[in-house]
Design a protein around this motif. Structure first.
Motif, PDB file in Angstrom:
ATOM      1  N   ALA A 268       0.806  -1.222   0.000  1.00  0.00           N
ATOM      2  CA  ALA A 268       0.000   0.000   0.000  1.00  0.00           C
ATOM      3  C   ALA A 268       0.838   1.270   0.000  1.00  0.00           C
ATOM      4  CB  ALA A 268      -0.934   0.001   1.209  1.00  0.00           C
ATOM      5  N   GLY A 269       2.165   1.148  -0.029  1.00  0.00           N
ATOM      6  CA  GLY A 269       3.018   2.329  -0.017  1.00  0.00           C
ATOM      7  C   GLY A 269       3.079   3.011   1.330  1.00  0.00           C
ATOM      8  N   GLU A 293      10.652  -9.930   2.515  1.00  0.00           N
ATOM      9  CA  GLU A 293      11.687 -10.804   1.991  1.00  0.00           C
ATOM     10  C   GLU A 293      11.274 -11.437   0.669  1.00  0.00           C
ATOM     11  OE1 GLU A 293      15.292 -12.790   1.780  1.00  0.00           O
ATOM     12  OE2 GLU A 293      14.673 -11.208   3.181  1.00  0.00           O
ATOM     13  N   ALA A 294       9.995 -11.780   0.533  1.00  0.00           N
ATOM     14  CA  ALA A 294       9.497 -12.435  -0.680  1.00  0.00           C
ATOM     15  C   ALA A 294       9.397 -11.481  -1.860  1.00  0.00           C
ATOM     16  CB  ALA A 294       8.138 -13.074  -0.406  1.00  0.00           C
ATOM     17  N   GLY A 295       9.252 -10.190  -1.593  1.00  0.00           N
ATOM     18  CA  GLY A 295       9.108  -9.224  -2.677  1.00  0.00           C
ATOM     19  C   GLY A 295       7.643  -8.905  -2.949  1.00  0.00           C
ATOM     20  N   THR A 296       7.420  -7.805  -3.634  1.00  0.00           N
ATOM     21  CA  THR A 296       6.065  -7.299  -3.847  1.00  0.00           C
ATOM     22  C   THR A 296       5.618  -7.521  -5.284  1.00  0.00           C
ATOM     23  OG1 THR A 296       6.405  -5.599  -2.154  1.00  0.00           O
ATOM     24  CG2 THR A 296       4.594  -5.251  -3.691  1.00  0.00           C
ATOM     25  N   GLU A 297       4.468  -8.140  -5.459  1.00  0.00           N
ATOM     26  CA  GLU A 297       3.926  -8.369  -6.794  1.00  0.00           C
ATOM     27  C   GLU A 297       2.646  -7.578  -7.046  1.00  0.00           C
ATOM     28  OE1 GLU A 297       1.446 -12.499  -6.218  1.00  0.00           O
ATOM     29  OE2 GLU A 297       3.617 -12.646  -6.505  1.00  0.00           O
ATOM     30  N   GLY A 350       4.765 -11.630 -10.892  1.00  0.00           N
ATOM     31  CA  GLY A 350       5.586 -12.101  -9.786  1.00  0.00           C
ATOM     32  C   GLY A 350       6.205 -10.895  -9.104  1.00  0.00           C
ATOM     33  N   PRO A 351       7.034 -11.095  -8.101  1.00  0.00           N
ATOM     34  CA  PRO A 351       7.669  -9.959  -7.419  1.00  0.00           C
ATOM     35  C   PRO A 351       8.430  -9.069  -8.394  1.00  0.00           C
ATOM     36  CG  PRO A 351       8.021 -11.992  -6.193  1.00  0.00           C
ATOM     37  CD  PRO A 351       7.421 -12.396  -7.511  1.00  0.00           C
ATOM     38  N   GLU A 352       8.213  -7.766  -8.281  1.00  0.00           N
ATOM     39  CA  GLU A 352       8.868  -6.792  -9.148  1.00  0.00           C
ATOM     40  C   GLU A 352       9.427  -5.647  -8.314  1.00  0.00           C
ATOM     41  OE1 GLU A 352       9.540  -6.864 -12.243  1.00  0.00           O
ATOM     42  OE2 GLU A 352       8.243  -8.398 -13.133  1.00  0.00           O
TER      43      GLU A 352
END
Length: 390
Positions: A268-269, A293-297, A350-352
């Motif tokens: 959500a920033g 850790e997983a990253g944001t998609e 996927g995570p970017e």
């Protein structure tokens, strides 16, 4: 405040049982809605209210916001555990924070003001107040000394906003409202008119201003005091339509529209409001750390239509390079930015990295037509947030 708003020309709407001024009709203009998918009959009047706050000064009756008094020996400990931000501050400071669930999702989006060592005031939106009140009460352990009381009816609230707000308020109080003496984030009880109010240097519209918590018994007096003194300055009453357009230009979130319990602060920033290393941690920290850790998609992105004519409402499809990647969460016409502005969720495969969500050719579909849009993860209006601190 209903009577005062009505006398000023308010055209009311309803929000969770509250009758609130959505816009103000000038003298000679019918106080009614004429609905349309395009620019409705209130468009130009709300635009004037919007510009009043951006360029001069306006007052928004925000009395419908919920207020809860949290107090007791363990009040700070309870709020620290619930809040992702650090609310264990010095007295007379306000903190913007989210309350998370064990999965890292946003259960509430509130402000917490420390009144004294063992007393806090929590402000919540009218649509979420009862939910937030119940959530906080559930977090209090049987062995903790902490009470939560709904004090919404004891105080009206007026948001005095705009670059000329200090010029209006300073002659009405003995309190020094300069940026040095009363910086952004400070809250204090000040004299105003023939009474005392709690003034907080904060904003939901992206401009210099103070939220005034007013004892109910002097609310009409404070309204009159402000508008009598503000008449030579061009002070205007401002409704919720304009407040919405102002907050969307600044990218401020609204729980239930833009964010919910399925969304985490990183998506959500709102990562700036997360204090990872504060003593004791907070509910949802482990899940949020795993998500980091997983990253944001998926991310909440601000959009501005490049064509100034179309009107965005909400839930319109968002396309990136010809592929549908999301939907608009909330929207309103941005009278300062010069086009419809929106917050919308964008999904990747996927995570970017952050930059991916701002790149590409974005379009938003309106009634079967795709309209080019500019995307940004930073507020398009005053991206460094310098104006509220001036």
């Amino acid at each position: 405040m209903h009577q005062k708003a009505a006398e000023a020309g308010a055209v009311f709407g309803e929000g969770c049982g509250w009758e609130r001024a959505n816009w103000y009709a000038p003298e000679g203009v019918a106080r009614e809605y004429r609905y349309s998918f395009g620019r409705q009959n209130w468009f130009e009047h709300s635009a004037a209210e919007h510009r009043a706050i951006r360029e001069n000064i306006g007052v928004i009756d925000t009395s419908s916001f919920g207020k809860m008094l949290v107090q007791g020996r363990d009040a700070a400990r309870v709020l620290q555990r619930v809040s992702a931000n650090n609310v264990d501050t010095d007295p007379d400071r306000i903190v913007y924070t989210q309350w998370l669930n064990p999965f890292g999702g946003i259960e509430a989006d509130v402000t917490v003001t420390r009144l004294s060592e063992a007393k806090f005031l929590v402000l919540s939106g009218p649509a979420t107040f009862n939910r937030d009140l119940a959530y906080l009460r559930r977090q209090i352990g049987d062995d903790e000394f902490c009470t939560v009381a709904d004090v919404s009816g004891t105080m009206a609230m007026l948001a005095v906003m705009g670059p000329e707000s200090r010029r209006l308020l300073q002659p009405l109080t003995d309190c020094d409202l300069s940026a040095e003496a009363f910086p952004f984030g400070r809250s204090a009880e000040i004299d105003l008119g023939f009474g005392f109010v709690r003034a907080t240097h904060v904003t939901y519209v992206g401009e210099l201003g103070w939220e005034l918590l007013v004892p109910t018994e002097i609310s009409h007096h404070i309204w009159d005091t402000l508008f009598d003194a503000g008449a030579p300055l061009g002070l205007r009453p401002v409704g919720y339509h304009a407040m919405n357009s102002l907050r969307l230009e600044k990218g401020f979130r609204s729980w239930g529209h833009d964010i919910s319990s399925r969304d985490n602060p990183l998506e959500a920033g709102l990562g700036f409001a997360v204090k990872w290393d504060k003593p004791g941690g907070f509910i949802g920290r482990d899940a949020l750390a795993a998500a980091k850790e997983a990253g944001t998609e998926r991310r909440l992105v601000q959009f501005l239509l490049e064509d100034p004519e179309p009107i965005l409402l909400h839930d319109e499809p968002i396309f990136r390079d010809g592929q549908r990647v999301g939907r608009v969460a909330s929207a309103q016409y941005g009278h300062t930015l010069g086009g419809s502005v929106a917050l919308g969720w964008v999904w990747a495969d996927g995570p970017e990295e952050r930059a991916w969500f701002e790149k590409g050719l974005y379009e938003i579909e309106i009634a079967g037509r795709r309209v080019p849009a500019r995307a940004s993860l930073r507020p398009m209006y005053d991206p460094k947030s310098e104006r509220p601190k001036s």
